[in-house]
Every structure is written in C-alpha cells, then in structure tokens.
Design an enzyme around this catalytic site. Sequence first.
Site, PDB file in Angstrom:
ATOM      1  N   LEU A  33       3.552  -3.894   4.024  1.00 11.21           N
ATOM      2  CA  LEU A  33       2.323  -3.380   3.407  1.00 11.21           C
ATOM      3  C   LEU A  33       2.581  -2.009   2.781  1.00 11.21           C
ATOM      4  O   LEU A  33       3.043  -1.091   3.451  1.00 11.21           O
ATOM      5  CB  LEU A  33       1.208  -3.259   4.449  1.00 11.21           C
ATOM      6  CG  LEU A  33       0.872  -4.524   5.249  1.00 11.21           C
ATOM      7  CD1 LEU A  33      -0.391  -4.298   6.069  1.00 11.21           C
ATOM      8  CD2 LEU A  33       0.702  -5.728   4.328  1.00 11.21           C
ATOM      9  N   ARG A  40      -2.320  11.585   0.125  1.00 10.39           N
ATOM     10  CA  ARG A  40      -1.969  12.853   0.769  1.00 10.39           C
ATOM     11  C   ARG A  40      -0.545  13.322   0.459  1.00 10.39           C
ATOM     12  O   ARG A  40      -0.191  14.457   0.738  1.00 10.39           O
ATOM     13  CB  ARG A  40      -2.168  12.743   2.288  1.00 10.39           C
ATOM     14  CG  ARG A  40      -3.628  12.898   2.675  1.00 10.39           C
ATOM     15  CD  ARG A  40      -3.823  12.738   4.155  1.00 10.39           C
ATOM     16  NE  ARG A  40      -3.754  11.342   4.560  1.00 10.39           N
ATOM     17  CZ  ARG A  40      -3.563  10.933   5.816  1.00 10.39           C
ATOM     18  NH1 ARG A  40      -3.379  11.814   6.780  1.00 10.39           N
ATOM     19  NH2 ARG A  40      -3.540   9.651   6.094  1.00 10.39           N
ATOM     20  N   GLU A 185     -10.011   0.001  16.606  1.00 10.75           N
ATOM     21  CA  GLU A 185      -9.713   1.146  15.735  1.00 10.75           C
ATOM     22  C   GLU A 185     -10.382   2.388  16.306  1.00 10.75           C
ATOM     23  O   GLU A 185     -11.461   2.308  16.891  1.00 10.75           O
ATOM     24  CB  GLU A 185     -10.206   0.867  14.313  1.00 10.75           C
ATOM     25  CG  GLU A 185      -9.372  -0.165  13.596  1.00 10.75           C
ATOM     26  CD  GLU A 185      -7.899   0.190  13.609  1.00 10.75           C
ATOM     27  OE1 GLU A 185      -7.514   1.171  12.973  1.00 10.75           O
ATOM     28  OE2 GLU A 185      -7.119  -0.516  14.277  1.00 10.75           O
ATOM     29  N   ASN A 257       2.464  10.076   6.054  1.00  5.42           N
ATOM     30  CA  ASN A 257       1.230  10.179   5.272  1.00  5.42           C
ATOM     31  C   ASN A 257       1.253  11.363   4.325  1.00  5.42           C
ATOM     32  O   ASN A 257       0.633  11.347   3.288  1.00  5.42           O
ATOM     33  CB  ASN A 257       0.020  10.298   6.203  1.00  5.42           C
ATOM     34  CG  ASN A 257      -0.184   9.020   6.988  1.00  5.42           C
ATOM     35  OD1 ASN A 257      -0.262   7.940   6.410  1.00  5.42           O
ATOM     36  ND2 ASN A 257      -0.228   9.132   8.292  1.00  5.42           N
ATOM     37  N   TYR A 379      38.196  25.089  -9.581  1.00 10.25           N
ATOM     38  CA  TYR A 379      37.424  23.927 -10.028  1.00 10.25           C
ATOM     39  C   TYR A 379      38.398  22.873 -10.539  1.00 10.25           C
ATOM     40  O   TYR A 379      39.128  23.106 -11.510  1.00 10.25           O
ATOM     41  CB  TYR A 379      36.436  24.295 -11.142  1.00 10.25           C
ATOM     42  CG  TYR A 379      35.813  23.061 -11.734  1.00 10.25           C
ATOM     43  CD1 TYR A 379      35.039  22.217 -10.931  1.00 10.25           C
ATOM     44  CD2 TYR A 379      36.021  22.681 -13.054  1.00 10.25           C
ATOM     45  CE1 TYR A 379      34.481  21.051 -11.436  1.00 10.25           C
ATOM     46  CE2 TYR A 379      35.478  21.515 -13.571  1.00 10.25           C
ATOM     47  CZ  TYR A 379      34.707  20.710 -12.747  1.00 10.25           C
ATOM     48  OH  TYR A 379      34.171  19.544 -13.237  1.00 10.25           O
TER      49      TYR A 379
HETATM   50  C1  UD1 Z   1      -3.518   1.045  10.924  1.00 13.86           C
HETATM   51  C2  UD1 Z   1      -4.043   0.153  12.074  1.00 13.86           C
HETATM   52  C3  UD1 Z   1      -4.125   0.975  13.349  1.00 13.86           C
HETATM   53  C4  UD1 Z   1      -2.765   1.547  13.687  1.00 13.86           C
HETATM   54  C5  UD1 Z   1      -2.226   2.347  12.504  1.00 13.86           C
HETATM   55  C6  UD1 Z   1      -0.791   2.719  12.760  1.00 13.86           C
HETATM   56  C7  UD1 Z   1      -5.546  -1.461  11.048  1.00 13.86           C
HETATM   57  C8  UD1 Z   1      -6.933  -1.829  10.800  1.00 13.86           C
HETATM   58  N1  UD1 Z   1      -5.342  -0.346  11.711  1.00 13.86           N
HETATM   59  O1  UD1 Z   1      -4.503   2.033  10.708  1.00 13.86           O
HETATM   60  O2  UD1 Z   1      -4.563   0.170  14.435  1.00 13.86           O
HETATM   61  O3  UD1 Z   1      -2.836   2.359  14.832  1.00 13.86           O
HETATM   62  O4  UD1 Z   1      -2.263   1.576  11.294  1.00 13.86           O
HETATM   63  O5  UD1 Z   1      -0.329   3.562  11.759  1.00 13.86           O
HETATM   64  O6  UD1 Z   1      -4.651  -2.181  10.660  1.00 13.86           O
HETATM   65  N2  UD1 Z   1      -2.416  -0.942   3.415  1.00 13.86           N
HETATM   66  C9  UD1 Z   1      -2.432  -1.833   2.369  1.00 13.86           C
HETATM   67  N3  UD1 Z   1      -3.622  -2.245   1.884  1.00 13.86           N
HETATM   68  C10 UD1 Z   1      -4.801  -1.826   2.392  1.00 13.86           C
HETATM   69  C11 UD1 Z   1      -4.781  -0.907   3.472  1.00 13.86           C
HETATM   70  C12 UD1 Z   1      -3.574  -0.499   3.965  1.00 13.86           C
HETATM   71  O7  UD1 Z   1      -1.372  -2.224   1.874  1.00 13.86           O
HETATM   72  O8  UD1 Z   1      -5.846  -2.257   1.894  1.00 13.86           O
HETATM   73  C13 UD1 Z   1      -1.125  -0.502   3.934  1.00 13.86           C
HETATM   74  C14 UD1 Z   1      -0.879   0.982   3.774  1.00 13.86           C
HETATM   75  O9  UD1 Z   1      -0.173   1.238   2.562  1.00 13.86           O
HETATM   76  C15 UD1 Z   1      -0.026   1.317   4.984  1.00 13.86           C
HETATM   77  C16 UD1 Z   1      -0.503   0.320   6.040  1.00 13.86           C
HETATM   78  O10 UD1 Z   1      -1.113  -0.733   5.334  1.00 13.86           O
HETATM   79  O11 UD1 Z   1       1.336   1.081   4.756  1.00 13.86           O
HETATM   80  C17 UD1 Z   1      -1.470   0.929   7.032  1.00 13.86           C
HETATM   81  O12 UD1 Z   1      -2.632   1.365   6.386  1.00 13.86           O
HETATM   82  P1  UD1 Z   1      -3.451   2.637   6.858  1.00 13.86           P
HETATM   83  O13 UD1 Z   1      -4.606   2.810   5.959  1.00 13.86           O
HETATM   84  O14 UD1 Z   1      -2.546   3.783   7.061  1.00 13.86           O
HETATM   85  O15 UD1 Z   1      -3.976   2.130   8.279  1.00 13.86           O
HETATM   86  P2  UD1 Z   1      -4.518   3.035   9.442  1.00 13.86           P
HETATM   87  O16 UD1 Z   1      -5.940   3.339   9.174  1.00 13.86           O
HETATM   88  O17 UD1 Z   1      -3.610   4.147   9.696  1.00 13.86           O
HETATM   89 MG    MG Z   2      -2.021   5.139   8.613  1.00 13.40          MG
END
Ligand code: UD1
Ligand code: MG
Length: 490
Positions: A33, A40, A185, A257, A379
């Site tokens: 993902l 940020r 969450e 992040n 050099y």
């Molecule tokens: C997520 C988890 C949380 C965990 C945390 C660990 C969920 C709902 N929550 O939260 O339980 O503790 O990661 O870091 O899964 N991404 C996409 N598409 C989206 C949203 C996210 O590709 O629509 C990708 C982001 O680029 C990232 C990853 O998924 O690589 C995690 O997304 P992020 O928004 O950081 O999730 P958290 O809220 O941190």
């Molecule tokens: Mg995250």
Amino acid sequence: MAGFTLDEGDVGKGGFWDGASDMRKQETAAVILAAGKGTRMKSALHKVLHPIGGQPMIAHLLDMLDQVNVHHRVMVVGAGREQVEHSVSDRHVRIALQEPQLGTGHAVTAAMPEVPRTIDNVLVLYGDTPLITPEIVTSMLDARDALLADGSRPAIVVLGFRPSDPGAYGRLVADEQGRLQRIVEYKDANADERAVTLCNSGVMVFDGALLPTLLSKIGNDNAKSEYYLTDAVTIARELGREAVVVEANADALVGVNDRTDLAHVEALFQQRTRAEMMERGVTMTAPETVFFSYDTVLGRDVLVEPHVVFGPGVRVADGAHIRAFSHLEGADVAEGAVVGPYARLRPGAVIGKDAKVGNFVEIKQATLESGAKVSHLSYIGDAHVGAGANIGAGTITCNYDGFLKYRTEIGTGAFVGSNTALVAPVSIGPGAIIGAGSTITGNVKPDALSLTRAPQEHKEGWAQRFRDSRQRQKSTRKAAQAKRPDRERN
Ligand code: UD1
Ligand code: MG
C-alpha cells in the site's frame, strides 16, 4: 477440508502437502500500500522513493520479497503514480491505482484486480515501512499455514508489535483465551482499549479465498469514515474464522511519515547493517560513526576506522583497511589494500591487492594494479596505474578539457615525481621516471626519464646580501620616524 483434496483445481496452484518440506505449496501475492499522500514529507518526491541506506524505501521492500516465498507483487498508488511506476519498472510489480484514497480496506480492494483469483495468501505491506525482514514475513506465512486447535487454518495473520510509545496505532484486542478478537483504531478506541500495548503494524496475511468476501463486507462507519482493512478481523470471526497474531520487534516496523521518521529509520537501518557487518567478521573501532549503503559488501577482517561513509556500490575484499574519514562509492578494494585516512574513492575506482591510497587522494574511473601507491594529495581520474607504480604527492591527471575526458596510462613500476601534471591523453611507459614538478603532455617511453623544468639559477651569497640590505633600509626608516613628533608616528 479445502486445500487437502487433490483435485484438478489444486494442481498447479498448490494446496496439497509436499511431503519433503512438510509445507503446503502455496501461492502468495504481496500487496504494497502506497497510495497515501505523504503530505507530511513536504516533498516533490513520492514518499516510498525516499532513500534509506542509499536506495528507495520501496526497493528495500522488493528486495525483502525476493527472499521470501512470494509469487506476485502489486503496488497500490495514487498521486505520484508515474514516479513510482518508473522506479519499479524492472522489478516485476503490477501497479493498481486507488483514486480517491478511502482507507486501507479500500486500497486492498483496488489491488484485487491485479491479484490472481486462485491465490492462497495475500500479504499486505506498507510502502513506507521498509525495515521489515524476510524472517518476519516467513514467520507470518508459517503461522497462516499452521493448524489451529480445531483443525482449521487462520484466515488472517496480523503482525503485532509493542512500540515504546503506542501513540495512535491500532490496538490488538484479545478475548479471554488470548485469541485476537478485533483491531480497534485509536480514534475509535475506549480507554481500556487504548491501554492495550500490543499494536497493529498494519502488515497482515489473508486467506486469499476469503479476502474478497471480507473486503466486500468492510464499511466506513467509523471516526474517519474510512474503509478500515483492520475490520476484516471482526468480519472473519463473524464468519467463524480465526485471526492470529505474530509479534515482531518494533524496530523492524517503524513507518515513515515525515523527515524525522525518515532519519530515525535511516538510523535503525545503519544500526542493523553495522551489526551484520561485525557479525560477518568486519572490525570497526567506532561503528556508530560508520555509514553503509544497502549494497555495501565487506570481506572478513576488513578494518574500518571511525567516520567512514560507504556510498552505493562498494566492495571491499578480505583484510583491506579503510582508514578514518574516507568516503567511498562505486569502488572495488582488493585484499590487503589500504585506503585513507581522508581518501575519496569515486565510481569506477578499482584498488588492487595491497595497493595504497593515502590522505587527500581522489580516485575516479581508475584502476590501481596491485601494490601501486598514491600516498598523498593526488587526483587520479580516467587512468590505469600499473602494478607497483609510485605516484608522488600532488600528482594530477588532467583528464578534462571542458568538453571531453581523456585517459592516462601509467606503466608497471613507473615512478611519477611529486607535483606532476599528466595532461591526458598520455601514457607513461613501464619503469619510466617523471621528474618532480613536470607537466607531461607527450607519451614517455618505458624506462625513460622525462621532466619539464625551467633551468635552476644559482646565485652564491645572494640571500645574505638581500637580508643585509633590507635590514639597513629598515633601520634607516625607524631612525627617521623616531625624530618626528609623536602625532606623526604610527
Ligand atoms: C494503519 C492501521 C493501524 C495501524 C497503523 C500502523 C488501518 C485502518 N489502520 O493506520 O491499525 O496501527 O496503520 O502504521 O489500517 N494507504 C493507501 N490508501 C488509503 C489509505 C492508506 O494506500 O486509502 C496506505 C498508506 O500509503 C500507508 C498505509 O496504507 O502506506 C497505511 O495508511 P495510514 O493512513 O498511515 O494508516 P494509519 O492511519 O496509520
Ligand atoms: Mg500511518
């Protein structure tokens, strides 16, 4: 049960016992993902392309996947798709687009058209969490394959960890038997749930056959109105399937992040690499001051002094000695060679066996054959230096005319005197001697002496006469000054 009867559907995709390895032949797809906006980071570069140890985060993940039993890779991207696609173009990765980004569950749904329908396991990784190891992923795949007490296999394996500060991570909530009940969450958690220290890393392995069903049932009725992948645990349990937790060291699961996280992950990568180097027989007197790239290769009994930086593409053979404050990239150092202190090896530097590169020496696109020495302030670029040749202090290969680069050949056993400019293209024959201070523009024959020098003048007693005359002038001026009134003196 499913996967144990050997029918036509099982052949080819696996699903039956392999007596030899005692492991089922399983096909696994990894879904990475990376559609998050990475706001940020405040960067024009996509977050997963920021380097750790000299290579993009995403490449670390793909390298890791090369070491585990994963057969398909899919990456979910949103904004910045072209950048990511370009950077993984030679890595057998399928790209899925998620637009808009409605949560991690929605992201995995977006990946599914690129995942083979008959897949056994789907491993979900985060593109911004690059330090996860092949051992961790393998232990998760093993857990997915292990039989539970009731003879079934878990539908989901969740990778948990206990960070020193659980912060806003999702919490893994277990029932009285210690079985994973659900992931909550942080924003949706009550005080009791927030007190749980076991957190969700986000990495999960799913039963590929069940995943489409799980995804179709995920809703967005939560604090962020997002489709949470984490809800899949509750849904699986409602369908009578279990989820289990594999716990890993928090250091392998730190995500990036912002730039502070990036520096932290870099530090962890360096720490891990230093430990691996020492384990393989490298001595470092101050390991915390030595920096490696993802692909640095050091042999046994290599000695690395403090404050050395290894850029990408460096190989150092057994017993070589890299002295303090040296910077190496794209360089090959053979057995027993000594480099530094304060040496710079640039791409294409090949340092032969027992050769020596001393202080304030820069080598680029040049080979030093065995035993050659460039000990000080030189050099050497676009050059070949024969075995045992000695290059005096301050020798410069003048390899560039502002438009093109030219080569310098220095033969075996040649001796180049100090402060020599070798104007390329030029060749110094084996065994030749170049007089110090020369500017060499023409080829030098083997065993010849070549030098360019203005004749030396010699004036007997001149220095003494000079000093005497100046001393007299100075004394006369001082006496004249002493006679003037105070205000005129300076
Ligand atoms: C997520 C988890 C949380 C965990 C945390 C660990 C969920 C709902 N929550 O939260 O339980 O503790 O990661 O870091 O899964 N991404 C996409 N598409 C989206 C949203 C996210 O590709 O629509 C990708 C982001 O680029 C990232 C990853 O998924 O690589 C995690 O997304 P992020 O928004 O950081 O999730 P958290 O809220 O941190
Ligand atoms: Mg995250």
